[in-house]
Design an enzyme around this catalytic site. Sequence first.
Site, PDB file in Angstrom:
ATOM      1  N   ARG A   1       0.863  -1.182   0.000  1.00 45.50           N
ATOM      2  CA  ARG A   1       0.000   0.000   0.000  1.00 45.50           C
ATOM      3  C   ARG A   1       0.898   1.229   0.000  1.00 45.50           C
ATOM      4  NH1 ARG A   1      -3.448  -2.843  -1.521  1.00 45.50           N
ATOM      5  NH2 ARG A   1      -5.467  -3.296  -0.584  1.00 45.50           N
TER       6      ARG A   1
ATOM      7  N   GLU B   1      -3.054   7.386  -4.804  1.00 46.71           N
ATOM      8  CA  GLU B   1      -3.430   6.730  -6.064  1.00 46.71           C
ATOM      9  C   GLU B   1      -4.916   6.845  -6.391  1.00 46.71           C
ATOM     10  OE1 GLU B   1      -2.154   2.663  -5.101  1.00 46.71           O
ATOM     11  OE2 GLU B   1      -4.244   2.037  -5.145  1.00 46.71           O
TER      12      GLU B   1
ATOM     13  N   HIS C   1      -1.320  -0.264  -9.715  1.00 43.80           N
ATOM     14  CA  HIS C   1      -1.990  -1.222  -8.815  1.00 43.80           C
ATOM     15  C   HIS C   1      -2.503  -2.437  -9.603  1.00 43.80           C
ATOM     16  CE1 HIS C   1      -3.984  -1.354  -4.625  1.00 43.80           C
ATOM     17  NE2 HIS C   1      -3.881  -2.584  -5.092  1.00 43.80           N
TER      18      HIS C   1
HETATM   19  P1  NAD Z   1      -1.076 -11.120   5.360  1.00 41.08           P
HETATM   20  O1  NAD Z   1      -2.055 -10.673   6.389  1.00 41.08           O
HETATM   21  O2  NAD Z   1      -1.046 -12.570   4.988  1.00 41.08           O
HETATM   22  O3  NAD Z   1       0.412 -10.701   5.799  1.00 41.08           O
HETATM   23  C1  NAD Z   1       0.727  -9.479   6.406  1.00 41.08           C
HETATM   24  C2  NAD Z   1       1.870  -9.711   7.382  1.00 41.08           C
HETATM   25  O4  NAD Z   1       2.215  -8.462   7.944  1.00 41.08           O
HETATM   26  C3  NAD Z   1       1.511 -10.656   8.534  1.00 41.08           C
HETATM   27  O5  NAD Z   1       2.465 -11.680   8.645  1.00 41.08           O
HETATM   28  C4  NAD Z   1       1.514  -9.745   9.775  1.00 41.08           C
HETATM   29  O6  NAD Z   1       1.988 -10.402  10.952  1.00 41.08           O
HETATM   30  C5  NAD Z   1       2.483  -8.644   9.335  1.00 41.08           C
HETATM   31  N1  NAD Z   1       2.269  -7.380  10.035  1.00 41.08           N
HETATM   32  C6  NAD Z   1       1.089  -6.717  10.200  1.00 41.08           C
HETATM   33  N2  NAD Z   1       1.303  -5.564  10.866  1.00 41.08           N
HETATM   34  C7  NAD Z   1       2.623  -5.484  11.110  1.00 41.08           C
HETATM   35  C8  NAD Z   1       3.461  -4.521  11.757  1.00 41.08           C
HETATM   36  N3  NAD Z   1       2.949  -3.402  12.287  1.00 41.08           N
HETATM   37  N4  NAD Z   1       4.791  -4.761  11.830  1.00 41.08           N
HETATM   38  C9  NAD Z   1       5.309  -5.900  11.313  1.00 41.08           C
HETATM   39  N5  NAD Z   1       4.575  -6.862  10.701  1.00 41.08           N
HETATM   40  C10 NAD Z   1       3.241  -6.644  10.594  1.00 41.08           C
HETATM   41  O7  NAD Z   1      -1.349 -10.224   4.076  1.00 41.08           O
HETATM   42  P2  NAD Z   1      -0.986 -10.540   2.558  1.00 41.08           P
HETATM   43  O8  NAD Z   1      -2.098 -11.316   1.926  1.00 41.08           O
HETATM   44  O9  NAD Z   1       0.413 -11.092   2.490  1.00 41.08           O
HETATM   45  O10 NAD Z   1      -1.066  -9.067   1.920  1.00 41.08           O
HETATM   46  C11 NAD Z   1      -0.183  -8.038   2.347  1.00 41.08           C
HETATM   47  C12 NAD Z   1      -0.654  -6.712   1.783  1.00 41.08           C
HETATM   48  O11 NAD Z   1      -0.501  -6.705   0.363  1.00 41.08           O
HETATM   49  C13 NAD Z   1      -2.179  -6.440   1.968  1.00 41.08           C
HETATM   50  O12 NAD Z   1      -2.441  -5.889   3.249  1.00 41.08           O
HETATM   51  C14 NAD Z   1      -2.473  -5.465   0.859  1.00 41.08           C
HETATM   52  O13 NAD Z   1      -2.316  -4.152   1.357  1.00 41.08           O
HETATM   53  C15 NAD Z   1      -1.366  -5.731  -0.176  1.00 41.08           C
HETATM   54  N6  NAD Z   1      -1.914  -6.239  -1.447  1.00 41.08           N
HETATM   55  C16 NAD Z   1      -1.617  -5.567  -2.588  1.00 41.08           C
HETATM   56  C17 NAD Z   1      -2.114  -6.024  -3.814  1.00 41.08           C
HETATM   57  C18 NAD Z   1      -1.785  -5.335  -5.123  1.00 41.08           C
HETATM   58  O14 NAD Z   1      -2.450  -5.605  -6.146  1.00 41.08           O
HETATM   59  N7  NAD Z   1      -0.801  -4.468  -5.181  1.00 41.08           N
HETATM   60  C19 NAD Z   1      -2.926  -7.158  -3.848  1.00 41.08           C
HETATM   61  C20 NAD Z   1      -3.197  -7.827  -2.647  1.00 41.08           C
HETATM   62  C21 NAD Z   1      -2.685  -7.371  -1.450  1.00 41.08           C
END
Ligand code: NAD
Length: 331
Positions: free
Chosen positions: A233, A262, A294
Amino acid sequence: MRCLVTSARPYDRVYLEAANAARHDLVFVETVLDADTASVARGFPAVCPFVDDLLDAQTLEILAQGGTRLLVLRSTGFNHVDIPVAGKCGIAVMRVRDYSPHAVAEFALGLMLTLNRHLHKAYARVREGNFLLDGLLGFDMHGKTVGILGTGKIGTALAHCLHGMGCQLLGYDIQPNPECQQLGMEYGPLEAVLARSQILSLHLPLTPETYHLLNAERLGQMPQGSILVNTSRGGIVDTRALIAALKSRHLGAVGLDVYEEEAELYFHNLCDDIICDDTFARLLTFPNVVVTGHQAFFTREALTAIAATTIQNLDDFEAGRDSINRVAGRA
Ligand code: NAD
């Protein structure tokens, strides 16, 4: 259930209608939701927004007044929804908890390889008949140290790709993941991961804790010439600090699939328009920056899974079943 699909693109219709098989009454509109447009959903018990729809307190109150009781998000992230207000308004929120982590992980890898091997420049150069290699020198990924911030589903999928390429893996997460540790990932405090990563990839959710996590100080802790990739993000990176780090030549290259402002730009065709966001325009001027709109999630497999889960969420809500996809309110 009657459901208004907002910010709908033609591909949304194709994949959602195929998954729906006429179970629910889906109505597709291109309208992007915010407080000014929310009245379009009047009379729809369910609304299906995308990440560019803004579900802030005012929008949610208008939706609730219009009879909306459910949001089925076509995304994993829910930072565009004021979750406490949704709960107060009696609107349940369900998301697509996971679809294809590989879609995003592989895209992040693609950005790393593009930046490292200058594929964006090579593409244009060859089309102009310039076959010089000067300026296109890269490095082997094999043996390089890559830091992954956030080792959940996407971070872990990326770790597998990079492990296969012979990279050394560093990780930062509030909850270290044994699957990554088995790949040899070394977890450490943020500062240590930043200081040692030749490439850094962001896979954290956007929360108050992660907002501008990569600020001027933290970007300064990254090694000179390192590559930063953000497919998570935009708000996780302070864009002004990022531009300063590029201007000072501290960062070697940057790949961004997301940008903190964005919403004004992405998912629209602005080719005949004037881009008034000067910060974004400045980003586009750097030869060592690749910006995409995105699109990391955008694979057939991901769209199929997003549509299937969205329809399942409507089914579950209608049947009063609980669900792992529930973020707020009754499921
Ligand atoms: P997820 O929930 O499986 O993984 C997120 C990880 O971040 C977890 O392991 C969690 O413990 C860790 N985390 C959360 N807060 C934290 C903090 N303050 N400090 C350290 N670690 C922390 O999520 P995911 O499915 O791997 O997705 C991650 C992100 O990717 C989503 O939140 C979304 O914003 C982004 N995303 C982007 C797209 C795109 O098209 N660009 C698509 C899907 C997801």
